[in-house]
Design a protein around this motif. Structure first.
Motif, PDB file in Angstrom:
ATOM      1  N   PRO A 166       0.743  -1.327  -0.002  1.00 23.29           N
ATOM      2  CA  PRO A 166       0.089  -0.119  -0.151  1.00 23.29           C
ATOM      3  C   PRO A 166       0.764   1.267  -0.013  1.00 23.29           C
ATOM      4  O   PRO A 166       0.465   2.270  -0.718  1.00 23.29           O
ATOM      5  CB  PRO A 166      -0.771  -0.133   1.161  1.00 23.29           C
ATOM      6  N   ILE A 168       3.818   1.473  -1.248  1.00 23.87           N
ATOM      7  CA  ILE A 168       4.671   1.681  -2.367  1.00 23.87           C
ATOM      8  C   ILE A 168       3.791   2.308  -3.563  1.00 23.87           C
ATOM      9  O   ILE A 168       4.016   3.248  -4.313  1.00 23.87           O
ATOM     10  CB  ILE A 168       5.164   0.440  -2.982  1.00 23.87           C
ATOM     11  N   MET A 169       2.386   2.015  -3.507  1.00 20.99           N
ATOM     12  CA  MET A 169       1.276   2.490  -4.345  1.00 20.99           C
ATOM     13  C   MET A 169       1.182   3.942  -4.060  1.00 20.99           C
ATOM     14  O   MET A 169       1.326   4.827  -5.060  1.00 20.99           O
ATOM     15  CB  MET A 169       0.216   1.783  -4.041  1.00 20.99           C
ATOM     16  N   LYS A 172       3.760   6.242  -5.155  1.00 21.13           N
ATOM     17  CA  LYS A 172       3.647   7.028  -6.487  1.00 21.13           C
ATOM     18  C   LYS A 172       3.287   8.281  -6.679  1.00 21.13           C
ATOM     19  O   LYS A 172       3.441   9.048  -7.653  1.00 21.13           O
ATOM     20  CB  LYS A 172       3.312   5.786  -7.625  1.00 21.13           C
TER      21      LYS A 172
END
Lengths: 229, 379
Positions: A166, A168-169, A172
């Motif tokens: 979560p 890492i998402m 972005k």
């Protein structure tokens, strides 16, 4: 990411977990070519809020510690103009040059106190103070410092967390500002000149002796005066 | 007998003495940018001749196949002292019966392997791993299908372990734990490794897979963690590689290395646990844990029953129950660990009488005096 810097990012995230709202923002900075952005993304995935990429051309020479320190100072001055900066945490050294100079030089340039090789960091946000335990040759040293403060991290400060999906998402979408050394008014041209590089003298082979008498002979020949026949 | 005899960096074919330790061969190959096609926890002590004789499996089988494929030639000393030199370095050679296949996995009962010719693989330029937390075991199969489809050739390992054995691993200090948040609600975990020739290409594929998994309407996963550094990569593998040690530290383990259909993994563990429960053996002073983990990608489950002590009662409850259970799925009672002395009585659960009869005939042909590892493999 340089492992000591990873520890620095981890420490910042842990401080927020401890101090909660007292930590208003965690910003990460890197200086380098296009690939450095990924390092920022990793830091964002660990929990930093936003990143600043001081971008260099991929063909530019690697900046030296003093250059890096000057660039960081410029970044911090820029940030200070918007919101106060209380703590700057860096890795104690980079594993490519092992210089261990940037943090100390930065503190000097900013005229801030420095606590290097930290193995424990306790911050009192209200009192604007920090207690730092540092690793030194003889053992551990405890310092009480006022903020704003420069801290450099040692291996035993913490163990960086795994980046979870979560985060890492989310990373972005976190902002990364891109600026150049020129924007900061900093010149990163190398100033150090390598005069000489030499290998340590080759190890000359030892010899074997037959008995203690021969050993004493050899030691005397080598001029070891403590040896008496 | 621990020297490398030759290596061709173009074809990747390595010829070595049987006594070379696996890890030393990996180290030999590293500067040539190649890797051995197999890797296992015992790499620091196992010898390649032994690996061949036991048809060792390991962590890379999913990607590089078994030794039956990667071994190109063998030098074997036969029971009568004749040297069978089939140490070829040819990739393709269809001249007569492929005798070397008999010795691979024969556990030394037909001859002694003294030299090995093996096809090594180009070293991957990038590797990454991720541990995924799954809410239920049923999701492992569709996850595997999706991973194979989206990752395709860069998938190099797909391992599964249940929640109970993960907790044991962390309890006994094997590798770094995931955060509480990440493991909440996880019934089991999958460790996936990718390796390939170009980092950006691999990362893109992996990120896309993770995004698809995470953002789907009915997510197969709760969450996952991705390694961000070589240290984290090693730590995640340490969890998986440390499961066996953790089980041994927790108690006395009855270990079953079996091949069963992927979809039946959890059923095997649950059925075994229920069976022990029905015998009143699920107690702190008898059977403490029944756990499963293994090479999902290869259909290989390591069923571990952890007891406070080895007792005849527990053994009687487990055998032949577990073997019969495996046979009911037409599975293998020894997926990769072999038969040795301990499982000769169980061979018939996975091989027909006809097969066993012909194995005995071949043994008789090669070793009429029965001098090679007597009592092993064949009942």
């Amino acid at each position: 990411m340089n492992p000591f810097d990873e520890i620095a990012v981890e420490e910042a995230v842990r401080l927020r977990e401890k101090l909660k709202d007292a930590v208003k923002s965690i910003k990460v900075v890197t200086i380098g070519g296009t690939k450095s952005q990924e390092t920022l993304r990793t830091a964002l995935a660990m929990g930093a809020d936003s990143g600043i990429h001081v971008s260099l051309a991929d063909s530019d020479p690697t900046p030296e510690p003093l250059g890096v320190a000057k660039a960081l100072r410029a970044v911090i001055e820029r940030e200070k103009a918007k919101t106060p900066v209380d703590l700057v945490i860096l890795g104690k050294q980079a594993i490519d040059d092992d210089s261990s100079q940037t943090g100390q030089m930065l503190a000097g340039l900013l005229n801030w106190p420095q606590a290097t090789f930290a193995s424990k960091l306790v911050v009192d946000a209200e009192k604007k103070e920090a207690n730092v335990t540092r690793e030194i040759d003889g053992g551990l040293e405890e310092l009480k410092c006022r903020l704003p403060l420069v801290v450099t991290t040692d291996l035993r400060l913490n163990e960086p967390r795994y980046a979870s999906l979560p985060n890492i998402m989310k990373a972005k979408k976190k902002p990364i500002e891109k600026i150049t050394p020129a924007d900061l008014g900093v010149d990163l041209a190398p100033r150090l000149e390598t005069l000489k590089v030499a290998e340590p003298p080759k190890r000359v082979g030892g010899g074997k002796v037959e008995n203690v008498d021969q050993l004493i002979e050899k030691l005397k020949e080598a001029g070891i005066t403590a040896v008496k026949a | 007998m621990n020297k490398v005899r030759s290596f061709d960096p173009v074809s990747g074919i390595l010829v070595a003495d049987a006594g070379c330790v696996l890890e030393s061969l990996s180290e030999y190959l590293a500067p040539h940018n190649h890797i051995m096609p197999l890797d296992l926890g015992a790499k620091g002590s196992c010898q390649i001749g032994g690996n061949v004789s036991t048809n060792a499996g390991g962590l890379r089988l999913l990607r590089y196949g078994s030794l039956h494929g990667s071994v190109l030639g063998l030098e074997v000393v036969l029971p009568d002292g004749t040297i069978l030199d089939q140490l070829s370095t040819l990739r393709k050679d269809n001249t007569g019966y492929d005798l070397k296949q008999l010795f691979i996995g024969a556990e030394g009962t037909l001859g002694i392997v003294t030299g090995v010719s093996i096809l090594t693989a180009p070293a991957p330029q990038s590797a990454s791993n991720v541990i995924l937390a799954l809410p239920k075991f049923e999701n492992v199969l569709p996850l595997f299908v999706q991973a194979k489809r989206q990752l395709s050739e860069i998938l190099s390992a797909f391992e599964f372990f249940d929640r109970e054995v993960y907790d044991l691993a962390i309890k006994h200090g094997q590798g770094r734990a995931l955060s509480e948040e990440d493991v909440e609600g996880a019934e089991c975990f999958v460790l996936m490794e990718t390796s390939g020739g170009k980092r950006e290409h691999d990362e893109e594929k992996l990120n896309q897979l993770l995004e698809t998994l995470f953002e789907s309407d009915k997510p197969l996963i709760n969450t996952g963690v991705l390694s961000q550094s070589p240290a984290q990569f090693a730590s995640m593998w340490a969890i998986r590689e440390g499961l066996t040690e953790a089980v041994s530290k927790e108690g006395k383990a009855y270990k079953y290395d079996i091949s069963v259909p992927l979809a039946k993994f959890k059923e095997v563990v649950d059925t075994t646990r229920e069976h022990l429960g029905s015998k009143g053996l699920l107690r702190d002073d008898a059977v403490k844990h029944v756990v499963g983990y293994g090479h999902v990608g290869d259909g290989n489950l390591h069923l571990n029953v952890v007891a406070a002590a080895y007792t005849p009662e527990i053994e009687a409850a487990l055998e032949p129950f577990v073997y019969e259970l495996v046979a009911s799925y037409k599975g293998s009672v020894s997926a990769e660990h072999g038969i040795g002395v301990m499982k000769t009585h169980a061979l018939h659960y996975s091989k027909s009488n006809v097969s066993i009869e012909w194995m005995k005939r071949i043994k008789q042909l090669f070793d009429p005096k029965g001098i090679m590892n007597p009592g092993k493999v064949l009942p």
